[in-house]
Design an enzyme around this catalytic site. Structure first.
Site, PDB file in Angstrom:
ATOM      1  N   ILE A 113     -16.273  -4.526  27.445  1.00 33.69           N
ATOM      2  CA  ILE A 113     -15.371  -5.622  27.122  1.00 33.69           C
ATOM      3  C   ILE A 113     -13.978  -5.234  27.619  1.00 33.69           C
ATOM      4  O   ILE A 113     -13.489  -4.144  27.315  1.00 33.69           O
ATOM      5  CB  ILE A 113     -15.350  -5.892  25.605  1.00 33.69           C
ATOM      6  CG1 ILE A 113     -16.735  -6.374  25.154  1.00 33.69           C
ATOM      7  CG2 ILE A 113     -14.254  -6.886  25.232  1.00 33.69           C
ATOM      8  CD1 ILE A 113     -16.892  -6.501  23.655  1.00 33.69           C
ATOM      9  N   TYR A 159       0.831  -1.201   0.000  1.00 29.06           N
ATOM     10  CA  TYR A 159       0.000   0.000   0.000  1.00 29.06           C
ATOM     11  C   TYR A 159       0.869   1.256   0.000  1.00 29.06           C
ATOM     12  O   TYR A 159       0.600   2.205  -0.742  1.00 29.06           O
ATOM     13  CB  TYR A 159      -0.930  -0.004   1.218  1.00 29.06           C
ATOM     14  CG  TYR A 159      -1.674   1.285   1.386  1.00 29.06           C
ATOM     15  CD1 TYR A 159      -2.768   1.580   0.581  1.00 29.06           C
ATOM     16  CD2 TYR A 159      -1.276   2.231   2.323  1.00 29.06           C
ATOM     17  CE1 TYR A 159      -3.448   2.766   0.712  1.00 29.06           C
ATOM     18  CE2 TYR A 159      -1.954   3.423   2.459  1.00 29.06           C
ATOM     19  CZ  TYR A 159      -3.037   3.697   1.656  1.00 29.06           C
ATOM     20  OH  TYR A 159      -3.700   4.880   1.780  1.00 29.06           O
ATOM     21  N   LYS A 184       0.896   4.137  -2.829  1.00 27.15           N
ATOM     22  CA  LYS A 184       0.570   5.513  -2.440  1.00 27.15           C
ATOM     23  C   LYS A 184       1.673   6.470  -2.899  1.00 27.15           C
ATOM     24  O   LYS A 184       1.397   7.515  -3.494  1.00 27.15           O
ATOM     25  CB  LYS A 184       0.405   5.588  -0.921  1.00 27.15           C
ATOM     26  CG  LYS A 184       0.112   6.982  -0.414  1.00 27.15           C
ATOM     27  CD  LYS A 184      -0.006   7.003   1.080  1.00 27.15           C
ATOM     28  CE  LYS A 184       1.391   6.949   1.671  1.00 27.15           C
ATOM     29  NZ  LYS A 184       1.432   7.282   3.079  1.00 27.15           N
TER      30      LYS A 184
END
Length: 157
Positions: free
Chosen positions: A69, A23, A27
């Site tokens: 959580i 990526y 980019k």
């Protein structure tokens, strides 16, 4: 040859981590194409954006805090920047009105860095919840994230 009648190109180049090598290369290649083919451009590199109707990892964190959580952030020593959606809109409007931002890259954020634990504390306060934290060795956390194929999640919130 295609001709576009525009004042400049405003390009949104999201942040990436070393764990996203493909990526990152794509980019950077796209930014090079822009620099070589547009006389006037602006490249914005925002961090994680938050605001109304937030989605993805930020929304997941909000839901986990809301459901109480337990989270492994007790002794987490990370810091990252964020950008409020309305601040991004204000910035874009300012860029559109003024020509002084051309041909540059801008790392934009709300300013400063915030730990995930601090962010979680703020979310919990807003939700009137008491967050639950536990401590986990950072190497073990990295290992578990890798095994669960969630390594990049640690950099995204």
């Amino acid at each position: 040859m295609l001709r576009l009648n525009m004042r400049y190109l405003l390009y949104w180049s999201t942040d990436s981590s070393d764990n996203e090598l493909v990526y990152t290369k794509a980019k950077l290649a796209s930014e090079k194409i822009i620099k070589n083919n547009f006389n006037k451009y602006i490249i914005l590199r925002p961090p994680l954006i938050y605001g109304p109707n937030v989605k993805a990892n930020f929304l997941s964190l909000i839901k986990m805090v809301d459901k109480r959580i337990p989270l492994p952030f007790k002794n987490l020593q990370n810091a990252r920047s964020y950008l409020y959606l309305e601040n991004l809109v204000d910035l874009i409007l300012k860029i559109i009105k003024e020509d002084k931002f051309l041909n540059k890259y801008y790392y934009v954020s709300d300013g400063g860095y915030v730990s995930t634990k601090y962010l979680t504390d703020l979310i919990a306060k807003y939700l009137s919840k008491k967050p639950l934290y536990f401590n986990i060795n950072s190497h073990l956390l990295d290992f578990l994230a890798k095994v669960l194929n969630k390594k990049n999640l640690l950099q995204k919130v």
